[in-house]
Design an enzyme around this catalytic site. Structure first.
Site, short mmCIF file in Angstrom:
data_model
loop_
_atom_site.label_atom_id
_atom_site.label_comp_id
_atom_site.label_asym_id
_atom_site.label_seq_id
_atom_site.Cartn_x
_atom_site.Cartn_y
_atom_site.Cartn_z
N ARG A 149 0.78 -1.40 -0.19
CA ARG A 149 -0.28 0.05 0.13
C ARG A 149 1.07 1.21 -0.02
O ARG A 149 2.04 1.20 0.36
CB ARG A 149 -0.84 0.04 1.36
CG ARG A 149 -2.16 -0.84 1.18
CD ARG A 149 -3.09 -0.31 0.22
NE ARG A 149 -4.42 -0.95 0.20
CZ ARG A 149 -4.52 -2.23 -0.58
NH1 ARG A 149 -3.54 -2.45 -1.61
NH2 ARG A 149 -5.34 -2.92 -0.64
N HIS A 159 -0.72 0.82 -9.64
CA HIS A 159 -1.49 0.23 -8.56
C HIS A 159 -2.08 -1.21 -9.22
O HIS A 159 -3.50 -1.31 -9.28
CB HIS A 159 -2.42 0.98 -7.67
CG HIS A 159 -3.03 0.19 -6.39
ND1 HIS A 159 -3.38 0.85 -5.44
CD2 HIS A 159 -3.35 -1.21 -6.18
CE1 HIS A 159 -3.74 -0.16 -4.46
NE2 HIS A 159 -3.75 -1.27 -5.10
P1 NDP Z 1 -1.86 -11.49 4.61
O1 NDP Z 1 -2.81 -11.13 5.73
O2 NDP Z 1 -2.17 -12.72 4.26
O3 NDP Z 1 -0.43 -11.15 4.87
C1 NDP Z 1 -0.03 -10.04 5.75
C2 NDP Z 1 1.36 -10.20 6.46
O4 NDP Z 1 1.71 -8.94 6.82
C3 NDP Z 1 1.39 -11.33 7.43
O5 NDP Z 1 2.49 -11.89 7.15
C4 NDP Z 1 1.33 -10.26 8.54
O6 NDP Z 1 1.98 -10.98 9.77
C5 NDP Z 1 2.45 -9.22 8.13
N1 NDP Z 1 1.99 -7.86 9.13
C6 NDP Z 1 0.91 -7.59 9.09
N2 NDP Z 1 1.13 -6.49 10.04
C7 NDP Z 1 2.51 -6.36 10.49
C8 NDP Z 1 3.17 -5.63 11.33
N3 NDP Z 1 2.65 -4.79 12.07
N4 NDP Z 1 4.59 -5.94 11.41
C9 NDP Z 1 4.99 -7.04 10.81
N5 NDP Z 1 4.44 -7.80 9.97
C10 NDP Z 1 2.95 -7.54 9.77
O7 NDP Z 1 -2.14 -10.45 3.38
P2 NDP Z 1 -1.89 -10.49 1.72
O8 NDP Z 1 -0.59 -11.26 1.55
O9 NDP Z 1 -3.10 -11.25 1.07
O10 NDP Z 1 -1.82 -9.14 1.14
C11 NDP Z 1 -0.75 -8.08 1.55
C12 NDP Z 1 -1.03 -6.98 1.37
O11 NDP Z 1 -0.87 -6.76 -0.27
C13 NDP Z 1 -2.65 -6.52 1.14
O12 NDP Z 1 -3.12 -6.03 2.57
C14 NDP Z 1 -2.82 -5.16 0.24
O13 NDP Z 1 -2.54 -4.02 0.66
C15 NDP Z 1 -1.68 -5.74 -0.70
N6 NDP Z 1 -2.16 -5.96 -2.02
C16 NDP Z 1 -1.79 -5.03 -2.93
C17 NDP Z 1 -2.49 -5.36 -4.59
C18 NDP Z 1 -1.79 -4.71 -5.51
O14 NDP Z 1 -2.12 -4.49 -6.63
N7 NDP Z 1 -0.61 -3.62 -5.30
C19 NDP Z 1 -3.10 -6.28 -4.65
C20 NDP Z 1 -3.38 -7.17 -3.54
C21 NDP Z 1 -3.02 -6.88 -2.30
P3 NDP Z 1 1.37 -12.41 10.32
O15 NDP Z 1 1.60 -13.30 9.52
O16 NDP Z 1 2.21 -12.56 11.68
O17 NDP Z 1 -0.12 -12.14 10.43
C1 OXD Z 2 -5.97 -5.37 -3.37
C2 OXD Z 2 -5.44 -4.54 -4.34
O1 OXD Z 2 -5.83 -5.10 -2.00
O2 OXD Z 2 -5.67 -4.73 -5.27
O3 OXD Z 2 -6.35 -6.53 -3.50
O4 OXD Z 2 -4.97 -3.53 -3.97
#
Ligand code: NDP
Ligand code: OXD
Length: 313
Positions: free
Chosen positions: A228, A276
């Site tokens: 993000r 994005h």
């Molecule tokens: P998940 O919830 O599966 O994974 C999130 C990861 O981040 C987990 O490992 C989590 O830790 C870690 N995390 C969260 N908060 C913290 C913190 N404070 N400190 C350290 N680690 C942290 O999410 P996804 O992998 O499915 O997606 C990740 C992000 O990708 C989405 O939230 C979205 O913002 C972004 N995204 C962007 C897209 C784009 O087109 N640019 C498309 C899709 C998604 P833990 O394993 O311990 O819970």
């Molecule tokens: C998502 C994105 O969060 O597209 O899936 O950013």
């Protein structure tokens, strides 16, 4: 039980495409028509209007069109019903492609070759082995783990950082605040796949970038952010690129989107910009998954991929 009706409140994606696919099986109401409608059971949303969802008296679940749910939590009046996010092979595959594409481009010096080609320079720089480069994935969740396993298969050394301990075979894992600096110091290419929460906002700042491993085989550290935009400070990235703290960056997300025309990142010679678009939600793949979840929910089964409201992701 009667099939629940859906309110579709989508800003920025293509609401008509979602409506066509969801309405194959259920009645769909497009915002703003559905506000206050007692017959609505589900909301399918992307950046919904604040306080819209709290106006629906019989709402039972919210489905985010994306994997990230910061846009859902931005609503100050979010009702206390389950929030489901996207976890789907199609989206995961797109994100893995994006991460691997950008890592390989930086590793194989794509920016240098493009600039050489413009100047008609025939020069072969030294080629490094993938095993000499460590890719550190911030956010070792669904998307981070999928990208990590492909990077491992290409021979890269892979590190991962998460909030809780998340072991993964072949990956050096770190967690929490205590693990952050050791993770950064062991990382050449930083890939950001974190969710945006109060804890992660602004985490990619100059101080953090300074900690990345220097003297590595790449000739400098690299940032790739596909999580993000508000995880990062755009100005700190520009500063880090200008003073050599960072060698290059690939940015799919920005503090303000669309990236303002005045941003220096657009024309920065060391930055690769995408709008994005790392992993766009495709309704052809995702709408049937949502419809299946709604059917299962009405049979009394649990919803999958529920967001932890306390953690905010
Ligand atoms: P998940 O919830 O599966 O994974 C999130 C990861 O981040 C987990 O490992 C989590 O830790 C870690 N995390 C969260 N908060 C913290 C913190 N404070 N400190 C350290 N680690 C942290 O999410 P996804 O992998 O499915 O997606 C990740 C992000 O990708 C989405 O939230 C979205 O913002 C972004 N995204 C962007 C897209 C784009 O087109 N640019 C498309 C899709 C998604 P833990 O394993 O311990 O819970
Ligand atoms: C998502 C994105 O969060 O597209 O899936 O950013």
């Amino acid at each position: 039980m009667e099939k629940g009706r859906i309110l579709l409140a989508v800003t920025g994606f293509h609401p008509q495409r979602w409506r066509d696919l969801l309405s194959a099986e259920r009645e769909v109401v497009l915002e703003p028509d559905g506000a206050k409608d007692p017959s609505i059971t589900y909301a399918v949303v992307w950046k919904q209007r604040p306080n819209l969802l709290s106006s629906l008296p019989n709402l039972r679940a919210i489905f985010s069109i994306g994997a990230g749910v910061d846009h859902v939590f931005a609503d100050p009046g979010l009702p206390d019903v389950p929030v489901v996010r996207v976890v789907a092979d199609n989206l995961t595959q797109h994100m893995t492609e994006y991460v691997v594409w950008r890592v390989l481009d930086h590793h194989r010096q794509g920016m240098l070759y493009r600039s050489q080609q413009q100047k008609k320079i025939w020069h072969e720089p030294q080629q490094r082995a993938a095993g000499d480069i460590s890719v550190g994935i911030m956010g070792l969740g669904n998307l981070g783990r999928a990208a990590a396993s492909v990077l491992l298969s290409l021979g890269f050394a892979v590190n991962g950082w998460s909030r809780t301990d998340r072991p993964m075979a072949g990956v050096a894992t770190y967690c929490g605040e205590a693990g952050l600096i050791p993770f950064l110091k062991a990382t050449d290419i930083l890939v950001v796949l974190l969710p945006l929460t109060p804890d992660t906002q602004g985490i990619i700042n100059y101080g953090v970038l300074k900690e990345l491993r220097k003297r590595n085989g790449l000739g400098g550290s690299v940032l790739i952010n596909a999580g993000r935009g508000r995880l990062q400070k755009d100005a700190d990235i520009a500063r880090a690129l200008d003073d050599g703290t960072l060698k290059e960056a690939s940015l799919d997300v920005f503090e303000v989107e669309p990236l303002p025309k005045t941003s220096p990142l657009w024309k920065h010679p060391k930055v690769f910009v995408t709008p994005h678009a790392a992993a766009t939600s495709d309704p052809v793949h995702l709408a049937p998954i949502m419809l299946r979840q709604m059917d299962a929910f009405e049979r009394g089964e649990k919803l999958d991929n529920l967001v932890d409201r306390k953690a905010g992701y």
